[in-house]
Design an enzyme around this catalytic site. Structure first.
Site, PDB file in Angstrom:
ATOM      1  N   GLU A 122      35.193  47.471  31.329  1.00 56.50           N
ATOM      2  CA  GLU A 122      36.822  47.299  31.855  1.00 56.50           C
ATOM      3  C   GLU A 122      37.578  48.078  30.603  1.00 56.50           C
ATOM      4  O   GLU A 122      38.328  48.780  30.974  1.00 56.50           O
ATOM      5  CB  GLU A 122      37.328  46.057  31.940  1.00 56.50           C
ATOM      6  CG  GLU A 122      36.854  45.230  33.237  1.00 56.50           C
ATOM      7  CD  GLU A 122      35.308  44.820  32.833  1.00 56.50           C
ATOM      8  OE1 GLU A 122      34.880  44.921  31.775  1.00 56.50           O
ATOM      9  OE2 GLU A 122      34.666  44.400  33.988  1.00 56.50           O
ATOM     10  N   HIS A 128      36.261  33.628  38.349  1.00 52.72           N
ATOM     11  CA  HIS A 128      36.593  34.256  39.570  1.00 52.72           C
ATOM     12  C   HIS A 128      37.918  33.590  40.095  1.00 52.72           C
ATOM     13  O   HIS A 128      38.132  33.557  41.370  1.00 52.72           O
ATOM     14  CB  HIS A 128      35.460  34.419  40.352  1.00 52.72           C
ATOM     15  CG  HIS A 128      34.474  35.077  40.019  1.00 52.72           C
ATOM     16  ND1 HIS A 128      33.383  34.547  39.438  1.00 52.72           N
ATOM     17  CD2 HIS A 128      34.132  36.606  40.495  1.00 52.72           C
ATOM     18  CE1 HIS A 128      32.372  35.701  38.811  1.00 52.72           C
ATOM     19  NE2 HIS A 128      32.796  36.612  39.608  1.00 52.72           N
TER      20      HIS A 128
END
Length: 825
Positions: free
Chosen positions: A136, A207
């Site tokens: 990321e 998540h």
């Protein structure tokens, strides 16, 4: 009419009314968080009906009446889209209209985890739509660089939960670039960072996060969260065209749930401008994203029951947010409730509430304190996600049974969270003692005795009762606290057994065996079953923080001196936790007849069994490493080590941990296959079992089965019933419903390899498709990068996220089946 409102921290509105005068007075009172269940006659907390909600444009006319749309768009056409399709449409229009737009991220070229970039790599080329390594920080750092060079990068972070490594790039580079360069210098205004966010009911720790408030603290960033497909398309196009870097957060629960008519033309919607979705006079509710649908449900019921009027505002851009709109509304209503899914502490609600009370005119108009309804200040537990997300609450007790119900019914002064369970039940730790004891004994917990460096085992096989255990090698007994896992009160212990010589001989031989093959292991030998048998225990742990896994080996062997027979099992538990959680559990039973009841013979038989088992395990791990993990094509972060599967815990003569596709007792995928075989298959008459798998379907037949509870798919003209599979694998519908009732050939993209048998997919086969004139033709995607398959025809592998969301067994089987079709093509 006086209306008394209880605005509680755990639901949206708990409201009751009584007639006292003609004046309206609303008193806000903090109440405990309560939930209603959803029985057939429930009025509150029922699932959102997205097909009827007024927050979505269900007809073309309503979609085109939006005054924020340009005149030429309002006179154009619409198309029904869900949220991910509207984002895909926006990305496609941006790529088509501006050559400087780039799209990249993890698996973006393959369509993305939620299908938002489907077919864009094929349409616009691998130079503009491409995959990145799993880093990321690298993704956003690269995006900042190309934005500074005048490009308009749209970078995808696969889940908002994983954006934190990129936080430095966003805060210290993207947000500060214009400030440090000055008015005439370069800027990164063309930068857009997309990320799915929010809960879905089963996302758990990694998540389900909603980290928007972390970005709203940073000047220079624009943070946007859409509520619907129309909004998502227009706001995303505005973000890409904006002169400031934008963080575009997409509520993933709405990707397929929110469906409406969306204008097909290019259009933008204003940033930093809130929208009044419904006007009212008694209360203002401010929210954004997914919770707006819950707010609307509460408003509908409250207005119907209590004859009040509530205004609903969608912030859309949560930073910089539209203060003027909110203040104007609160000045009219005198009351405000702010609702969001993210944690209540230092969230959007705190900022809105403070701003309302800091504005003199608005503060003097308030008739009640500004209240917040938001997620608790706790991490999102898998089992407790529904308790953490705001919902429409009742004033009655929760009807669920067990500890949760008791905590709710006994808590009258504070919120319900995990702490409340222990606050209201101070003896909970002692009450859980039996559960701790069972767990520790089953896991063969180890402990160092006071003054000793040697670990001893705690199990039911060496228990003396009342929390005391003994150890043969140290000739001692001890008390073990199962909640703290500490030993105390060590005493001398003399073993009394008619097999004492064999026990000590076995202990010596087992010690040598463990020292040779097991690093960091503990072992023990104990007479059991009224001195009729002998138990041999081995437990070993290994941890590898650099490779993000830990493993545990447990073996138990029971030897009967009277019959000279050895039974037992070997168990392995591996937890791989890099950017998620994967757990492998394996068990291998052992049984053998010992020719000579000596310690040497017994240990020799154990060694042979372990070695044979490990050979099977090694083969299985090689298949896993060379097939599944390479097939996923997910590069590990460039700053981290490669997974060393061949070095995962276990004895030194083992090179991996027990996981073998060839071993039915140790293979969960085989069990998954058996469950799939047992599934009910549905034909044209719902609920009818199919015995004849050669049934012929028309395209119309398949299209009539496209719901979550009744779902058929077509892959290479074969029809598969996936209804029970979706029910058994929550989250699978995120892929399946995308192509439900249609030809799924195109959806199963060229990613993934496996050695699993095609019979797993065949277990779902219910017939074949007979194509007729006028039916849609199957589409075949062209490989977008050199890492994809170069096969021609219909050589399509199963999609990466089909593997993740549908479950490995079925997905691997599907890939194997499709590979076999290549050979026939």
């Amino acid at each position: 009419m006086k209306v008394s409102h209880r605005i509680c921290s755990g639901g949206l509105l708990v409201i009751r009314s009584r007639i006292v005068s003609n004046n309206i007075s609303i008193a806000a009172t903090q109440r405990p968080r309560l939930y209603s269940t959803h029985p057939p006659n429930a009025r509150l907390n029922v699932p959102t009906d997205f097909s009827t909600t007024p927050l979505l444009a269900h007809r073309p006319q309503s979609a085109l009446q939006n005054p924020e749309l340009p005149a030429e768009v309002r006179s154009g056409t619409t198309q029904q889209m869900n949220l991910f399709q509207s984002i895909n449409d926006a990305l496609s229009l941006a790529l088509a209209s501006d050559d400087s737009v780039l799209l990249f991220g993890e698996d973006v070229a393959f369509g993305g985890v939620f299908r938002c970039s489907m077919n864009l790599a094929e349409k616009y080329g691998a130079e503009r739509v491409f995959n990145t390594p799993l880093s990321e920080q690298g993704i956003v750092g690269f995006a900042v660089g190309v934005a500074a060079e005048g490009m308009k990068p749209v970078a995808e972070i696969q889940f908002a939960d994983y954006v934190y490594p990129a936080f430095d790039q966003l805060v210290n580079e993207a947000a500060k670039w214009r400030y440090k360069e000055g008015k005439g210098g370069r800027h990164v205004g063309g930068l857009t960072i997309r990320m799915p966010c929010g809960g879905v009911g089963h996302g758990a720790l990694y998540h389900s996060q909603s980290p928007e408030s972390l970005f709203t603290h940073i000047p220079g960033l624009t943070v946007i969260i859409p509520r619907s497909p129309i909004q998502a398309k227009g706001l995303l196009l505005s973000a890409i065209a904006n002169k400031d870097p934008c963080v575009f957060m997409e509520p993933k629960a709405l990707y397929r749930a929110a469906v409406e008519q969306v204008p097909t033309a290019y259009y933008t919607l204003p940033l930093s401008k809130a929208e009044v979705l419904k006007e009212g006079s008694d209360l203002t509710i401010v929210s954004y994203g997914h919770p707006l649908y819950t707010c609307n449900a509460a408003i509908e019921q409250a207005e119907k029951d209590f004859d009040i009027s509530i205004e609903l505002i969608d912030l859309r851009t949560v930073y910089p947010w539209d203060k003027e709109c909110v203040l104007r509304s609160v000045q009219k209503t005198g009351r405000c409730l702010v609702v969001h899914e993210s944690m209540v502490n230092a969230g959007i609600g705190a900022e809105v509430a403070a701003s309302i009370q800091e504005d003199k005119e608005t503060f003097l108009r308030l008739e009640a304190p500004v209240m917040r309804v938001a997620g608790w200040s706790i991490h999102m537990g898998l089992m407790f996600e529904r308790f953490n997300i705001p919902d429409v609450a009742t004033g009655g007790r929760d009807s669920r049974s067990g500890l949760m119900r008791n905590a709710i019914s006994k808590t009258n002064t504070g919120p319900l969270d995990i702490k409340a369970l222990t606050i209201e039940t101070p003896n909970i730790v002692s009450q859980l003692g039996p559960a701790f004891e069972k767990y520790n004994e089953e896991q063969f917990a180890t402990v160092k005795l006071p003054g000793s460096s040697q670990n001893v085992i705690v199990s039911s096989h060496n228990s003396l009762g009342d929390g005391r255990y003994y150890d043969v090698e140290s000739s001692s007994s001890f008390t073990f606290n199962h909640s703290t896992q500490k030993a105390s009160a060590v005493q001398s212990y003399v073993l009394e057994s008619r097999h004492v010589d064999l026990v000590k001989s076995l202990l010596k031989s087992l010690g040598a065996h463990v020292k040779e093959h097991f690093p960091n292991a503990s072992y023990g030998v104990y007479p059991i079953e009224n001195d009729s048998s002998i138990a041999l225990l081995v437990v070993a742990n290994k941890y590898s923080p650099n490779n993000f896994w830990n493993g545990r080996w447990r073996s138990l062997y029971i030897f009967s001196p009277s019959s000279s027979f050895l039974t037992g099992s070997m168990k392995v538990d591996v937890h791989y936790y890099e950017d998620g959680n994967v757990r492998l559990l394996t068990t291998k039973p052992v049984s053998a007849s010992i020719s000579s009841a000596s310690a040497t013979s017994i240990i020799r038989e154990i060694t042979v069994a372990e070695k044979k088992y490990q050979e099977e395990v090694n083969k299985g791990f090689n298949n896993l490493s060379e097939g599944a993990f390479k097939g996923l094509r997910r590069q590990l972060p460039i700053t981290r080590q490669k997974i060393e599967w061949d070095k995962i815990a276990g004895p030194s003569h083992r090179t991996s941990l027990p996981y073998s596709p060839s071993n039915p007792s140790a293979n969960t995928s085989i069990q998954a296959r058996d469950r799939l075989r047992a599934h009910r298959v549905v034909s044209g008459d719902k609920g009818q079992n199919i015995i004849n798998m050669s049934k012929v379907f028309t395209y119309a037949d398949v299209a009539s089965h496209s719901g979550k509870k009744d779902l058929l798919l077509v892959i290479h003209d074969k029809v598969y019933d996936t209804t029970s599979f979706v029910d058994e694998h929550p989250g699978g519908e995120e892929v399946l419903l995308d192509v439900g009732g249609q030809d799924a050939t195109e959806a199963f993209e060229d990613v993934g390899h496996s050695d699993e048998a095609r019979e797993i997919l065949d277990g779902l086969l219910v017939g074949t498709l007979k194509r007729q004139e006028g039916d849609p033709k199957p589409k075949v995607s062209t490989p977008a990068t050199t890492t994809q398959s170069t096969s021609s025809g219909t050589g399509l592998g199963i999609g990466l996220y089909a593997i993740i969301l549908l479950g490995g067994a079925a997905a691997f089987g599907a890939y194997k089946y499709l590979q076999s079709q290549e050979g026939k093509a």
